[in-house]
Enzyme design. Structure first.
Site, PDB file in Angstrom:
ATOM      1  N   TYR A 105      -2.563  -1.165  10.385  1.00 37.26           N
ATOM      2  CA  TYR A 105      -2.546  -1.254   8.903  1.00 37.26           C
ATOM      3  C   TYR A 105      -1.125  -1.006   8.519  1.00 37.26           C
ATOM      4  CZ  TYR A 105      -4.043  -1.202   4.086  1.00 37.26           C
ATOM      5  OH  TYR A 105      -4.358  -1.339   2.473  1.00 37.26           O
ATOM      6  N   SER A 127       0.761  -1.180   0.004  1.00 41.79           N
ATOM      7  CA  SER A 127      -0.189  -0.072   0.034  1.00 41.79           C
ATOM      8  C   SER A 127       1.017   1.098  -0.031  1.00 41.79           C
ATOM      9  CB  SER A 127      -0.939   0.066   1.351  1.00 41.79           C
ATOM     10  OG  SER A 127      -1.225   1.347   1.410  1.00 41.79           O
TER      11      SER A 127
HETATM   12  P1  NAD Z   1     -11.491  -6.481  -0.332  1.00 43.58           P
HETATM   13  O1  NAD Z   1     -12.006  -6.097   0.794  1.00 43.58           O
HETATM   14  O2  NAD Z   1     -12.139  -6.445  -1.739  1.00 43.58           O
HETATM   15  O3  NAD Z   1     -10.544  -7.800  -0.443  1.00 43.58           O
HETATM   16  C1  NAD Z   1      -9.955  -8.350   0.630  1.00 43.58           C
HETATM   17  C2  NAD Z   1      -9.642  -9.877   0.445  1.00 43.58           C
HETATM   18  O4  NAD Z   1      -9.389 -10.574   1.514  1.00 43.58           O
HETATM   19  C3  NAD Z   1     -11.376 -10.449   0.457  1.00 43.58           C
HETATM   20  O5  NAD Z   1     -11.090 -11.564  -0.466  1.00 43.58           O
HETATM   21  C4  NAD Z   1     -11.476 -11.250   1.573  1.00 43.58           C
HETATM   22  O6  NAD Z   1     -12.517 -12.241   1.953  1.00 43.58           O
HETATM   23  C5  NAD Z   1     -10.206 -11.528   1.940  1.00 43.58           C
HETATM   24  N1  NAD Z   1      -9.975 -11.691   3.636  1.00 43.58           N
HETATM   25  C6  NAD Z   1     -10.133 -10.901   4.614  1.00 43.58           C
HETATM   26  N2  NAD Z   1     -10.041 -11.388   5.784  1.00 43.58           N
HETATM   27  C7  NAD Z   1      -9.359 -12.640   5.515  1.00 43.58           C
HETATM   28  C8  NAD Z   1      -8.905 -13.712   6.193  1.00 43.58           C
HETATM   29  N3  NAD Z   1      -8.966 -13.808   7.365  1.00 43.58           N
HETATM   30  N4  NAD Z   1      -8.627 -15.031   5.236  1.00 43.58           N
HETATM   31  C9  NAD Z   1      -8.539 -15.135   4.155  1.00 43.58           C
HETATM   32  N5  NAD Z   1      -9.090 -14.061   3.211  1.00 43.58           N
HETATM   33  C10 NAD Z   1      -9.755 -12.674   3.912  1.00 43.58           C
HETATM   34  O7  NAD Z   1     -10.181  -5.327  -0.377  1.00 43.58           O
HETATM   35  P2  NAD Z   1      -9.154  -4.859  -1.363  1.00 43.58           P
HETATM   36  O8  NAD Z   1      -9.327  -3.330  -1.554  1.00 43.58           O
HETATM   37  O9  NAD Z   1      -9.402  -5.579  -2.427  1.00 43.58           O
HETATM   38  O10 NAD Z   1      -7.859  -5.203  -0.825  1.00 43.58           O
HETATM   39  C11 NAD Z   1      -7.070  -6.245  -1.193  1.00 43.58           C
HETATM   40  C12 NAD Z   1      -5.409  -5.753  -0.776  1.00 43.58           C
HETATM   41  O11 NAD Z   1      -5.137  -4.492  -1.330  1.00 43.58           O
HETATM   42  C13 NAD Z   1      -5.423  -5.585   0.714  1.00 43.58           C
HETATM   43  O12 NAD Z   1      -4.135  -6.167   1.365  1.00 43.58           O
HETATM   44  C14 NAD Z   1      -5.633  -4.105   0.796  1.00 43.58           C
HETATM   45  O13 NAD Z   1      -4.657  -3.647   2.087  1.00 43.58           O
HETATM   46  C15 NAD Z   1      -4.689  -3.795  -0.076  1.00 43.58           C
HETATM   47  N6  NAD Z   1      -4.976  -2.063  -0.559  1.00 43.58           N
HETATM   48  C16 NAD Z   1      -6.067  -1.831  -0.878  1.00 43.58           C
HETATM   49  C17 NAD Z   1      -6.237  -0.437  -1.311  1.00 43.58           C
HETATM   50  C18 NAD Z   1      -7.566   0.094  -1.594  1.00 43.58           C
HETATM   51  O14 NAD Z   1      -7.816   1.312  -1.427  1.00 43.58           O
HETATM   52  N7  NAD Z   1      -8.504  -0.763  -1.852  1.00 43.58           N
HETATM   53  C19 NAD Z   1      -4.930   0.259  -1.244  1.00 43.58           C
HETATM   54  C20 NAD Z   1      -3.733  -0.150  -0.991  1.00 43.58           C
HETATM   55  C21 NAD Z   1      -3.782  -1.402  -0.739  1.00 43.58           C
END
Ligand code: NAD
Length: 261
Positions: free
Chosen positions: A156, A143
């Site tokens: 986080y 991130s």
């Molecule tokens: P999202 O909520 O759509 O996806 C998260 C995924 O993690 C889902 O498939 C969920 O079921 C899974 N998950 C959660 N807890 C879990 C567990 N205990 N065991 C197994 N799976 C689990 O969110 P996203 O935005 O697609 O996030 C994906 C990654 O991207 C994350 O690591 C997040 O920190 C990172 N990220 C997101 C953003 C953003 O702005 N959306 C920015 C930077 C980084």
């Protein structure tokens, strides 16, 4: 279809960025195992779609990334059902927003386990087969909070900074073995993870929903728009190409200019 014959395992890929990675890799012929939580019918449909995209196999693991024994079982299931992962994407993540003196202990533990410790457990279990094959790709979803901080996200930010350090360390350990290890560091991407933190941020900062989107989320994102899932998937695909074999140990920002400030 440059990934034909390869197997990819993506944690946290039932939605958002992870599902975007899965679709992009399957469209290039990889067998893909997805993981995460969600409604059973939706997950089944996603697996069928991934099978159609790749023309080979796809599978799902419901392993909980807070449980090391389930993580090891997921790698074993993937190896049995699709082949040992040639491409491992550590993407599962959750967020919790609160001042540190009010931060619930169980949320701290869960954020650290899902984002940071799970990447250790998957990588430890998947590396031996990559070393044997002499080829592998480990891609971690970091991130902008792997590189800079924002208030109220102590767990986080700590986990994502940790993931950046983990990425560099493993890249050095396997540098001569045909395996690259990198971290993709997105700015804000419009997914359920972002949408779900809006109510807590409204509460923590006393703001409206519109103020949270414009004055908090996009305030430091100079392009003033959310990063797209497809842009991240395209970078992950590039990292899997032979042309990217010299890129290792990096934290690659895709953040609309956030960390240029
Ligand atoms: P999202 O909520 O759509 O996806 C998260 C995924 O993690 C889902 O498939 C969920 O079921 C899974 N998950 C959660 N807890 C879990 C567990 N205990 N065991 C197994 N799976 C689990 O969110 P996203 O935005 O697609 O996030 C994906 C990654 O991207 C994350 O690591 C997040 O920190 C990172 N990220 C997101 C953003 C953003 O702005 N959306 C920015 C930077 C980084």
């Amino acid at each position: 279809m440059f990934l034909q014959g390869k197997t990819a395992l993506i944690t946290g890929s039932t939605s958002g960025i992870g599902l975007g990675y899965a679709r992009a890799l399957a469209a290039e012929g990889a067998k893909v195992m997805i993981n995460g939580f969600g409604d059973t019918e939706g997950i089944k449909e996603n697996v069928i779609h991934l099978q159609q995209l790749s023309g080979t196999g796809a599978a799902y693991s419901d392993a909980d990334m807070t449980k090391p024994d389930q993580i090891r079982a997921m790698i074993a299931d993937c190896s049995r059902e699709l082949g040992s992962p040639d491409i491992l994407i550590n993407n599962a993540g959750i967020q919790h927003v609160a001042p540190v003196d009010e931060f619930p202990e169980d949320k701290w533990d869960a954020v650290l386990a899902i984002i940071l410790s799970s990447a250790f457990h998957t990588t430890k279990a998947a590396l031996p087969a990559m070393k044997k094959a002499g080829w592998g790709r480990v891609i971690n979803t970091g991130s902008m909070h792997s590189l800079v901080a924002s208030p109220y996200k102590s767990a986080y930010n700590a986990a994502k900074h940790g993931l950046a350090g983990f990425t560099k360390t493993i890249a050095l350990e396997v540098a001569t073995q045909g395996i690259t290890v990198n971290c993709i560091c997105p700015g804000y991407v419009w997914t359920s993870l972002v949408e779900n933190q809006i109510p807590d941020t409204m509460k923590a900062r006393g703001l409206t929903r519109e103020q949270v989107i414009n004055d908090v989320l996009l305030a430091n994102q100079p392009q003033k728009k959310f990063v797209q899932v497809d842009q991240l998937a395209a970078l992950a695909l590039f990292l899997c190409r032979d042309e990217a074999s010299a890129i290792t140990g990096t934290n690659l920002s895709v953040d609309g200019g956030w960390t240029a400030q």
